[in-house]
Design a protein around this motif. Sequence first.
Motif, mmCIF file in Angstrom:
data_model
loop_
_atom_site.group_PDB
_atom_site.id
_atom_site.type_symbol
_atom_site.label_atom_id
_atom_site.label_comp_id
_atom_site.label_asym_id
_atom_site.label_seq_id
_atom_site.Cartn_x
_atom_site.Cartn_y
_atom_site.Cartn_z
ATOM 1 N N LEU A 435 40.296 31.838 35.292
ATOM 2 C CA LEU A 435 40.307 33.068 36.073
ATOM 3 C C LEU A 435 40.492 34.253 35.141
ATOM 4 N N GLY A 436 39.735 35.294 35.366
ATOM 5 C CA GLY A 436 39.836 36.489 34.547
ATOM 6 C C GLY A 436 40.831 37.477 35.116
ATOM 7 N N ILE A 437 41.000 38.603 34.423
ATOM 8 C CA ILE A 437 41.934 39.642 34.862
ATOM 9 C C ILE A 437 41.532 40.178 36.224
ATOM 10 N N ARG A 438 40.241 40.335 36.479
ATOM 11 C CA ARG A 438 39.792 40.843 37.774
ATOM 12 C C ARG A 438 40.174 39.887 38.889
ATOM 13 N N ASP A 439 40.053 38.573 38.653
ATOM 14 C CA ASP A 439 40.415 37.583 39.672
ATOM 15 C C ASP A 439 41.909 37.598 39.952
ATOM 16 N N ALA A 440 42.722 37.912 38.936
ATOM 17 C CA ALA A 440 44.175 37.876 39.090
ATOM 18 C C ALA A 440 44.726 39.141 39.728
ATOM 19 N N ALA A 441 43.898 40.133 39.937
ATOM 20 C CA ALA A 441 44.371 41.384 40.530
ATOM 21 C C ALA A 441 43.383 41.848 41.588
ATOM 22 N N LEU A 442 43.207 41.037 42.632
ATOM 23 C CA LEU A 442 42.271 41.359 43.694
ATOM 24 C C LEU A 442 42.678 42.646 44.397
#
Length: 453
Positions: A435-442
């Motif tokens: 999971l990338g940073i974008r996935d971890a901060a929806l």
Amino acid sequence: MSFSSELDVHTELSGAAVGRSHRILGVLITLITMFDGYDTFNPAYVIHYVMEPWGLMPSQAGLLVSSGLVGFLVAAVCHGMIADRFGRRGTMLAGLWIVNVFTLLTAVFASSFLSFCALRFMTGLGLGVLLPLGTTFINELAPQRVSNKFSLWGVTLGWSLGGVFAGLVGVFLTPLYGWQILYYVGALSIPLTFVVHAVLPESPKFLAARGRFDELRALLTKLRPERSAVYQSASFRSPQQAAGWNTIGALLTPRYRRVSLTIWGTAFLTLFAIFGLTGWIPTVMIKRGETFAASFGFGALMQATSFIGGLTLATLADRNLGLAPRYLATWWIIGGLAVLSLVFASGHGFNLAIVAVAGFCIIGAQHVLNNFTAGSYQTDFRASGVGMELGVGRVGAILGPYVIGLLQQATGGPDAVFWAIGGAAIVGGLAIGSLGIRDAALPAANTIPAEAR
């Protein structure tokens, strides 16, 4: 009052200082999850006493450990829809009473493999509520800047203490009173339930979502007394759409699908490793030459170090929420490699060190995954999100002790156990690390996605 002047509950909670009401809630959730952890790890200490009297093969002993987890799976998956629709508080109380009743019945009436498994299944229906809802409560009440650490102190500390307590009762009391004493001690959760009934509030975000603003004002006044005058006359922003029954469908909409599937796969693998390890560690260590007391103590050691490992990881995750998947991956890969090293070396000191690392990394990271999951979803289906994570994960937890039993039965030694557990932890780490940073901060959303309604 115009829309622009309405208060946002999330903002109000995020800006709060950690005060007396937060601490009371933290202690309460700690005590609830302590009994969850205690009850979850009891069967590992029962195996030693019943394998010969009940004529169990290792695979059957694995099912004995897993029986409660089957009930946990059913409850973890199903309770979220109930809690998201009718409230967190009532669902938590129902789960506690199920645990109370069937824990006591296990001590009194479990006299065979089948009766023990049946009663453990029923107990699991209550246990499957406590940990997911404890996580949801913490996530919805704690200020966001400390949510991971607050979850560790409120949820993980209790669960870890419960595991340690189970080990102490297993070591010191079962030789005197038999395995049943584990469940008589577990029935001490009954007086706690009365305290929970009197003290536990409803989730403020759930109150806002249901338009129960008088209750919300009273609760926010306790959480932020310095703003009590503001809350007396305030109106609050609430979601435009109340949660429907299809909250599970919301987890698989395009916006959340990748995150949900990755979390579920990771939870399956890591809980396979955790419950395979914790369910069999006393028995396996006896085979490696450890004494009875030392072998039972390994379980308590893992729970103690899991809290330290989880707190360390939570501190890192709170500093940079976007990097949480990478931190989780690092913990599980290190833990998996440590377990694999047991294949190549032995000795009392080495066993102690590796078990401590396994608790620190493998179990410690799981607690942070639970809070990461809660923070990945909206209020309308947050309980369902945590429930599905732990529910799918419990499939791995159920298979873990059983597969470990089969491996021992097939190979006659513990090496295959360590290959399976270490490998599962490493693959789980690689999965969540994808999971990338974008996935971890929806980005936040106010309602269930339209395609899931």
